[in-house]
Motif scaffolding. Structure first.
Motif, mmCIF file in Angstrom:
data_model
loop_
_atom_site.group_PDB
_atom_site.id
_atom_site.type_symbol
_atom_site.label_atom_id
_atom_site.label_comp_id
_atom_site.label_asym_id
_atom_site.label_seq_id
_atom_site.Cartn_x
_atom_site.Cartn_y
_atom_site.Cartn_z
ATOM 1 N N LYS A 5 0.830 -1.202 0.000
ATOM 2 C CA LYS A 5 0.000 0.000 0.000
ATOM 3 C C LYS A 5 0.870 1.260 0.000
ATOM 4 O O LYS A 5 0.542 2.252 -0.649
ATOM 5 C CB LYS A 5 -0.930 -0.002 1.210
ATOM 6 C CG LYS A 5 -1.927 1.112 1.221
ATOM 7 C CD LYS A 5 -2.898 0.938 2.363
ATOM 8 C CE LYS A 5 -4.016 1.955 2.260
ATOM 9 N NZ LYS A 5 -5.015 1.769 3.305
ATOM 10 N N TYR A 40 -9.690 1.017 -4.647
ATOM 11 C CA TYR A 40 -8.382 0.978 -3.975
ATOM 12 C C TYR A 40 -7.670 2.322 -4.135
ATOM 13 O O TYR A 40 -7.088 2.851 -3.193
ATOM 14 C CB TYR A 40 -7.541 -0.162 -4.553
ATOM 15 C CG TYR A 40 -6.227 -0.391 -3.849
ATOM 16 C CD1 TYR A 40 -6.191 -0.764 -2.515
ATOM 17 C CD2 TYR A 40 -5.027 -0.261 -4.527
ATOM 18 C CE1 TYR A 40 -4.991 -0.982 -1.868
ATOM 19 C CE2 TYR A 40 -3.814 -0.477 -3.884
ATOM 20 C CZ TYR A 40 -3.806 -0.845 -2.558
ATOM 21 O OH TYR A 40 -2.616 -1.061 -1.910
ATOM 22 N N SER A 43 -9.232 4.855 -1.807
ATOM 23 C CA SER A 43 -8.854 4.693 -0.396
ATOM 24 C C SER A 43 -7.462 5.281 -0.132
ATOM 25 O O SER A 43 -7.230 5.910 0.903
ATOM 26 C CB SER A 43 -8.893 3.218 0.010
ATOM 27 O OG SER A 43 -7.850 2.485 -0.607
#
Length: 164
Positions: A5, A40, A43
């Motif tokens: 991430k 994704y 986020s």
């Protein structure tokens, strides 16, 4: 070491830096450009916005831009919001454990390397083709066109009588 991430957050920050030269970059452009899903991407964008690294513009023509000067934002500024700095005292209570010194050195070296690089160092500016064309036209210094040659003929029936 570095989570997936965190790497994607760096990719997004660099992508925004390189693409948002003229207009803000939309979530769809980021997701398509990096091969990520929209949810994704959103986020990560939310976390970057909460970290005050990017700003969002709503409405038509909206999107995301880097907050501030990319030359002043280091890669470490992005990474530190996604990674946890470990205290190796808790992992290795024995003060002279060889892994404690090794992992502490790795963490401090990684931090120093990321602090030395800014977003503008790694981002390659991308200019849309229509913007690039208009900016290139200003480079050429063309000579002025000669004055148009006006025919010496009457323009109307009334001028015909004056010419004769």
């Amino acid at each position: 070491m570095i989570q997936k991430k965190t790497v994607k957050a760096l990719d997004i920050a660099v992508f925004i830096t390189s693409r948002a030269v003229v207009n803000p970059v939309t979530t769809e452009e980021i997701a398509n450009g990096l091969g990520l899903s929209s949810s994704y991407t959103e986020s990560i964008l939310k976390e970057l916005r909460e970290a005050d690294l990017i700003r969002a513009h709503r409405g038509p023509g909206g999107g995301y831009q880097i907050r501030g000067n990319p030359e002043d934002i280091s890669l470490w500024d992005v990474v530190r919001h996604f990674e946890v700095l470990h205290s190796f005292d808790a992992l290795y209570p024995d003060g002279d454990h060889p892994m404690k010194a090794l992992e502490s050195d790795i963490q401090s070296n990684m931090q120093a390397l990321l602090q030395a690089q800014t977003l503008s160092d790694v981002a390659v500016p991308f200019m849309p083709t229509d913007v690039r064309l208009s900016s290139m036209l200003g480079q050429f210094r063309l000579k002025p066109l000669p004055a148009p040659v006006m025919p010496r003929a009457p323009n109307s029936v009334f001028q015909l009588s004056m010419m004769m």
